[in-house]
Design a protein around this motif. Structure first.
Motif, mmCIF file in Angstrom:
data_model
loop_
_atom_site.group_PDB
_atom_site.id
_atom_site.type_symbol
_atom_site.label_atom_id
_atom_site.label_comp_id
_atom_site.label_asym_id
_atom_site.label_seq_id
_atom_site.Cartn_x
_atom_site.Cartn_y
_atom_site.Cartn_z
ATOM 1 N N LEU A 225 0.949 -1.302 -0.029
ATOM 2 C CA LEU A 225 -0.007 0.044 -0.246
ATOM 3 C C LEU A 225 0.913 1.266 -0.196
ATOM 4 N N TYR A 226 2.150 1.199 0.776
ATOM 5 C CA TYR A 226 2.840 2.246 0.884
ATOM 6 C C TYR A 226 3.259 2.953 -0.461
ATOM 7 N N ASP A 227 3.502 1.970 -1.544
ATOM 8 C CA ASP A 227 3.717 2.195 -2.760
ATOM 9 C C ASP A 227 2.762 3.162 -3.477
ATOM 10 N N TYR A 228 1.518 3.046 -3.097
ATOM 11 C CA TYR A 228 0.240 3.760 -3.774
ATOM 12 C C TYR A 228 0.159 4.977 -2.789
ATOM 13 N N LEU A 229 0.679 5.573 -2.015
ATOM 14 C CA LEU A 229 0.497 6.835 -1.101
ATOM 15 C C LEU A 229 0.692 7.766 -1.654
ATOM 16 N N SER A 230 0.028 9.094 -1.861
ATOM 17 C CA SER A 230 0.343 10.291 -2.142
ATOM 18 C C SER A 230 1.359 11.002 -1.565
ATOM 19 N N VAL A 231 2.098 11.895 -1.925
ATOM 20 C CA VAL A 231 3.164 12.539 -1.249
ATOM 21 C C VAL A 231 2.319 12.981 0.121
ATOM 22 N N ALA A 232 1.186 13.623 0.126
ATOM 23 C CA ALA A 232 0.633 14.122 1.332
ATOM 24 C C ALA A 232 0.423 13.110 2.223
ATOM 25 N N SER A 233 0.045 11.863 1.941
ATOM 26 C CA SER A 233 -0.229 10.834 2.844
ATOM 27 C C SER A 233 1.161 10.261 3.407
ATOM 28 N N VAL A 234 2.057 10.341 2.842
ATOM 29 C CA VAL A 234 3.274 9.830 2.977
ATOM 30 C C VAL A 234 3.700 11.018 4.231
ATOM 31 N N GLU A 235 3.849 12.077 3.887
ATOM 32 C CA GLU A 235 4.336 13.018 4.928
ATOM 33 C C GLU A 235 3.482 13.050 6.112
ATOM 34 N N ASP A 236 2.346 12.802 6.068
ATOM 35 C CA ASP A 236 1.362 12.719 7.439
ATOM 36 C C ASP A 236 1.819 11.475 8.020
ATOM 37 N N PHE A 237 2.099 10.464 7.516
ATOM 38 C CA PHE A 237 2.591 9.131 8.233
ATOM 39 C C PHE A 237 4.075 9.294 8.921
ATOM 40 N N GLU A 238 4.804 9.934 8.042
ATOM 41 C CA GLU A 238 6.211 10.221 8.578
ATOM 42 C C GLU A 238 6.136 11.237 9.672
ATOM 43 N N LYS A 239 5.134 11.942 9.742
ATOM 44 C CA LYS A 239 4.980 13.066 10.932
ATOM 45 C C LYS A 239 4.630 12.240 12.129
#
Ligand code: AMP
Length: 429
Positions: A225-239
């Protein structure tokens, strides 16, 4: 065997164990208040539709595990709650609390009911504690929910827990991912079990949840799923992960951790305990911005929460020897009757001590003085107060310190004074 047994999957909690429960509950109340969460208590039953909407009709819980009944032939079906979040959200929407204050931090401890096959760590009536943070679901809010859960576990002394975490992205991310999953699973169709075939039709994400080893093998090669996340979703998760890192909370990213319902989004997490065997999940949760809408709210309510199994927390604590220091509270004073005829006077004295806030025991079964003393020692009473005929006439009582064996003669007022002087009468043993 006695004629009546507790219902299969339900159990009794006797005093020694309820002392453990009270201790755990105390820690939950304390830690929740550190994070500014307040307790909510919702009804044990709700209308069945609430869970159908709020948990999802494709889930095992709604599909086969609910205790539902019709209170009267023409009435609406009612269900014993199988989880807490739907009820809490229903309550928040019903009282419209979010219009008065935009953010609500709620926690609960309560009983749940699921028609599962009972086994170690899995019951049909069980309890959870958990929290729901309603009105905001920024990474800081989600991290607060996870941190609260981990601090409860840490305050209880639990060791060897594994926190796994994943991001489910937003609905667009999941739409793209779902398509990719379908494409991946279709060539394996003949090797899928019945429930996975059904999930492939209805909700392919849930195949990732399968406990069947043959399916897990197929799942191992599935896209992430991670490979399908948008940039904003990745940023949210990383935070979220940044906050956990900053707090020294150890976690693993688990790309297979999913919650198969559409109203879950972004962060999902689960904690397992190595002490628990097959049923090793101790708690879990995530962000569920879509739930309020699902329950008919005209606007979205950003939200996240967790739920943890009380029985599994207690089981882990037991296995890790964390209850060793919990000694039951015995009486401070044991009122000893020298003769059974003095019972009425003794009862009056015991009542006066209890009214003054002193934990007091007295024999109710007209046992011998020797038996009463044995009982006082067994209960680890700090003091014995003797009632003899002389005491009844003079109002002066033989009062014995059971640790030093020193004995004095005192009026009841002087007894109370002595007890209050020694920190409500308890002696160091
Ligand atoms: P769930 O609501 O299914 O995510 O479960 C949250 C937690 O509740 C789990 O991690 C378990 O610790 C506990 N739990 C769930 N089902 C049961 C059950 N049938 N018996 C005992 N504990 C349970």
């Amino acid at each position: 065997m006695p004629q009546y047994q507790a219902v299969k999957g339900a159990r009794d909690i006797f005093p020694e164990e309820s002392a453990q429960w009270k201790y755990v509950e105390g820690v939950i109340h304390t830690v929740a208040s550190l994070y500014g969460f307040s307790e909510i208590r919702t009804p044990v039953f709700e209308y069945t539709e609430l869970f159908q909407r709020g948990i999802g009709s494709t889930t095992d819980i709604v599909g086969k595990e609910m205790f539902s009944f019709l209170p009267d032939p023409n009435g609406r079906s009612i269900t014993l709650r199988p989880e807490m979040t739907a009820g809490v959200m229903r309550a928040a929407l019903q009282k419209n609390i979010l219009s008065a204050a935009p953010v609500h931090k709620l926690y609960y401890i309560g009983e749940l009911f699921r028609k599962e096959r009972p086994q170690a760590g899995r019951q049909r009536q069980f309890s959870q504690f958990g929290a729901e943070l309603l009105g905001v679901s920024t990474p800081a809010a989600v991290a607060e929910v996870i941190t609260l859960m981990m601090q409860v576990f840490e305050s209880l002394g639990l060791r060897n827990l594994r926190l796994r975490i994943n991001s489910l992205g937003d609905s667009d991310d999941r739409f793209r991912y779902r398509e990719a999953l379908k494409t991946y699973f279709v060539p394996f169709h003949d090797r899928l079990d019945d429930s996975s075939k059904e999930r492939l039709e209805k909700n392919p994400l849930r195949i990732l949840d399968s406990k069947n080893p043959a399916i897990q093998e197929i799942v191992a090669g599935a896209p992430r799923l991670y490979d399908y996340l948008s940039v904003a979703s990745v940023e949210d998760f990383e935070k979220v992960l940044y906050y956990l890192d900053e707090r020294g909370i150890t976690f693993e990213i688990d790309h297979r951790l999913v919650r198969g319902l559409d109203y879950y989004c972004h962060t999902a997490f689960e904690v397992t305990s190595s002490e628990l065997g097959a049923q090793d999940a101790i708690g879990g949760g995530g962000r569920y911005d879509g739930l309020a809408r699902e329950l008919g709210s005209s606007s979205e309510v950003p939200a996240s929460g967790f739920a943890a199994g009380m029985e599994r927390v207690l089981l882990t604590m037991e296995k890790q020897g964390l209850f060793a220091a919990l000694t039951p509270q015995g009486p401070v004073v044991y009122v000893v009757l020298q003769q059974a005829e003095l019972a009425d006077h003794g009862m009056q004295v015991a009542w006066r001590l209890r009214k003054a806030g002193i934990r007091t025991e007295i024999d109710l079964a007209a046992r011998s003085m020797k038996a009463q003393m044995r009982e006082a020692n067994r209960m680890r009473a700090s003091w014995a107060l003797f009632i003899g005929s002389a005491e009844v006439t003079t109002g002066l009582y033989a009062f014995k310190n059971l640790v030093t064996s020193e004995q004095t003669t005192l009026s009841l007022e002087a007894v109370l004074e002595t007890l209050h002087e020694t920190a409500s009468g308890e002696l160091q043993k």
